[in-house]
Write a protein that holds these residues in place. Sequence first.
Motif, mmCIF file in Angstrom:
data_model
loop_
_atom_site.group_PDB
_atom_site.id
_atom_site.type_symbol
_atom_site.label_atom_id
_atom_site.label_comp_id
_atom_site.label_asym_id
_atom_site.label_seq_id
_atom_site.Cartn_x
_atom_site.Cartn_y
_atom_site.Cartn_z
ATOM 1 N N GLN A 244 23.689 -6.986 -35.321
ATOM 2 C CA GLN A 244 23.519 -8.230 -34.566
ATOM 3 C C GLN A 244 22.060 -8.339 -34.166
ATOM 4 N N SER A 245 21.501 -9.538 -34.299
ATOM 5 C CA SER A 245 20.110 -9.723 -33.881
ATOM 6 C C SER A 245 20.064 -10.367 -32.499
ATOM 7 N N PHE A 246 19.028 -10.023 -31.739
ATOM 8 C CA PHE A 246 18.868 -10.538 -30.377
ATOM 9 C C PHE A 246 17.424 -10.976 -30.142
ATOM 10 N N MET B 267 14.175 -11.033 -37.785
ATOM 11 C CA MET B 267 15.290 -10.256 -37.243
ATOM 12 C C MET B 267 16.624 -10.731 -37.809
ATOM 13 N N ALA B 268 16.759 -12.042 -38.036
ATOM 14 C CA ALA B 268 18.016 -12.549 -38.603
ATOM 15 C C ALA B 268 18.166 -12.058 -40.041
ATOM 16 N N ALA C 84 19.154 -8.373 -40.038
ATOM 17 C CA ALA C 84 20.572 -8.186 -39.716
ATOM 18 C C ALA C 84 21.437 -8.518 -40.932
#
Lengths: 424, 424
Positions: A93-95, A78-79, A82
């Motif tokens: 933005q990743s969460f 996910m990072a 992003a």
Amino acid sequence: MGLVVQKYGGSSVADAEGIKRVAKRIVEAKQNGNQVVAVVSAMGDTTDELIDLAEQVSPMPAGRELDMLLTAGERISMALLAMAIKKLGHEAQSFTGSQAGVITDSVHNKARIIDVTPGRIKTSVDEGNIAIVAGFQGVSQDTKDITTLGRGGSDTTAVALAAALDADVCEIYTDVDGVFTADPRVVKKARKIDWISFEDMLELAASGSKVLLHRCVEYARRYNIPIHVRSSFSGLQGTWVSSEPKQGAKQVEQALISGVAHDTSEAKVTVVGVPDKPGEAASIFRTIADAEINIDMVVQNVSAAATGLTDISFTLPKTEGRKAIDALEKNKAGIGFDSLRYDDQIGKISLVGAGMKTNPGVTADFFTALSDAGVNIELISTSEIRISVVTRADDVPEAVRAVHSAFGLDSDSDEAVVYGGTGR
Amino acid sequence: MGLVVQKYGGSSVADAEGIKRVAKRIVEAKQNGNQVVAVVSAMGDTTDELIDLAEQVSPMPAGRELDMLLTAGERISMALLAMAIKKLGHEAQSFTGSQAGVITDSVHNKARIIDVTPGRIKTSVDEGNIAIVAGFQGVSQDTKDITTLGRGGSDTTAVALAAALDADVCEIYTDVDGVFTADPRVVKKARKIDWISFEDMLELAASGSKVLLHRCVEYARRYNIPIHVRSSFSGLQGTWVSSEPKQGAKQVEQALISGVAHDTSEAKVTVVGVPDKPGEAASIFRTIADAEINIDMVVQNVSAAATGLTDISFTLPKTEGRKAIDALEKNKAGIGFDSLRYDDQIGKISLVGAGMKTNPGVTADFFTALSDAGVNIELISTSEIRISVVTRADDVPEAVRAVHSAFGLDSDSDEAVVYGGTGR
């Protein structure tokens, strides 16, 4: 402007190139005027590699720690996703599951979502960001520990977020073009289904279709979230799964038969020589249930009058076979039977379609097709919108092709077989 | 019963074997009757591999997302470590920086700890668990985003947790036996230091000693947390860093000289032909400061009376050299100088010890040792407990050995040189 939740599986983000390709596709959805939330799985084989590492350290890793370990996988994908989107000039933005408000129970490795509080995601997309969310993970309500959702968890994350955010659609991106009338690896003439109801999709998933898991479809049906299953490698329309065919879209007539599913992951246990009296079946299935084994089909043979004994057969996942046999042997005296037979060379073929509810001819045509193909039937089970049979595993490919063809599902058929008006 | 915070670096947990070895060591501390909190870095090269991946996706990854990515590294090592400990029959729980209550500012990639609220860690160890905590990471107070602490971050995490938990000691495990009187790769006769004061350790760290970073020692001094630097590969006592020699332990007499540090990572800039009038130096260093460059030593040469011009030299990290030259050239007209000289073939040798405060002879002996070794001195800088000189980089090894020997620090010396009473 709509809100779209997309989900990308591990094969779509297997390497840096895959991540860049997915980033482009997400940006397209944004440029089409949507708010976009993208749920992502771990890259390619990351999860398997992490499990390997865990096994090197401990043969039976603790659930809490295994979840902590495995969630590192989505954190990486996910990072990176992003970053790739930001490189294309869009804000992202990743969460983590926890940050996205995915609240679960405390059952590590197969937690269930009990609430979704997507406040941070809502704020992020309202500020113009694309929100990237880790699939497969959440945080337990009671202990605040990190949990994972088990098999198909990322699809469920996507559907649950779509429900909590009141999204217009949940797009599940995968490596196939959609849901097919049969497994295209078995039936070359299988057709992509344009639209299928939640109910039929649930039956297909329960019968061995692997594109969507039962759990995810069930969640979508409960909250009435349309799912669009499509390929991350092509721009084609895939399969819509919803309560009603999409308005405004090409009018899709619901086929009476949605498709043919098959499953060769089950085995058959036969309990031989059971006294044919009340309570016998109950004591067998109590034993199985106490061992926490889910069974699928059950059949009791007609009793042989001379002996007063009967046989009871049931199917279950092969992976549970050893456990079931052990549990039954242990209670042999209490239950009272002669012997056990275990057969893992079986397969299941299922025909699914809401049309069969009102068309008794379907069942007959199904058996005729199997018979014409020389396939012997060992067990039968039906629901309102499904017929399943157990055959020899070797017969499965031929049986699936024969049924698929008999019901006019082949891609070179002019029309699917229509029951009712024609009187057939 | 005490509370021990331990920290294990990436080289100690580079693979499954390393993790098992560390797990055993942690369990020993627990079996010795301590509550144990272990802070762990990412395995071996994990961080570098993740940075590589990020660069494949985006050449300038966003700070927030890079932090999200990198923190996956500790997540993996800490979960595996907890599994390995449980395999040894002890209870362990792993915690992210955020779960451990490491609260930071919002400066991604080099966040500073502003508070530690270790409630969950306290509860976990009070319940009998060994708590494993991710080093290097925290959560920002304002945005609740994941942050990383930058270089030496795991050591700082350990010291900060030790302070917040009021631990008896913070043990920093590394791949060397402790802090030495000089770099053992340069001085074969370097001795391990049994005890060193915070102040001397700070000067050594600022002068090029790499075992502990300045930031971590500073934190430990502020909260008066004793640090024990030791090897994760041997069971030996290492170096204690604290305000006073440990009571009850072998009485350690503070040597007047703690050690010799060297640093070849700096370069020297000389601004040639500066008008010798008030404000000139200020305008040079204002230019450097505006470019956010930290400088180390500064020397202004004696003015040549005939020209009214002087030269000003300063040292700075080589990595900042290009930026400094560019900034000065840009302001050449405003500052008013003839030319710039840039020299990256320099080295710095520093002698550190609280003893020199009251012993003027130290400085003279230091210069004599260098002179006897034929080493030319280019710049000099002193503090109350340190003397540093700049020499040719090639001269550094010989200079360090000469000074180390002259002050009786060699391992085959009978006694460290003692000033004062002897009148020497």
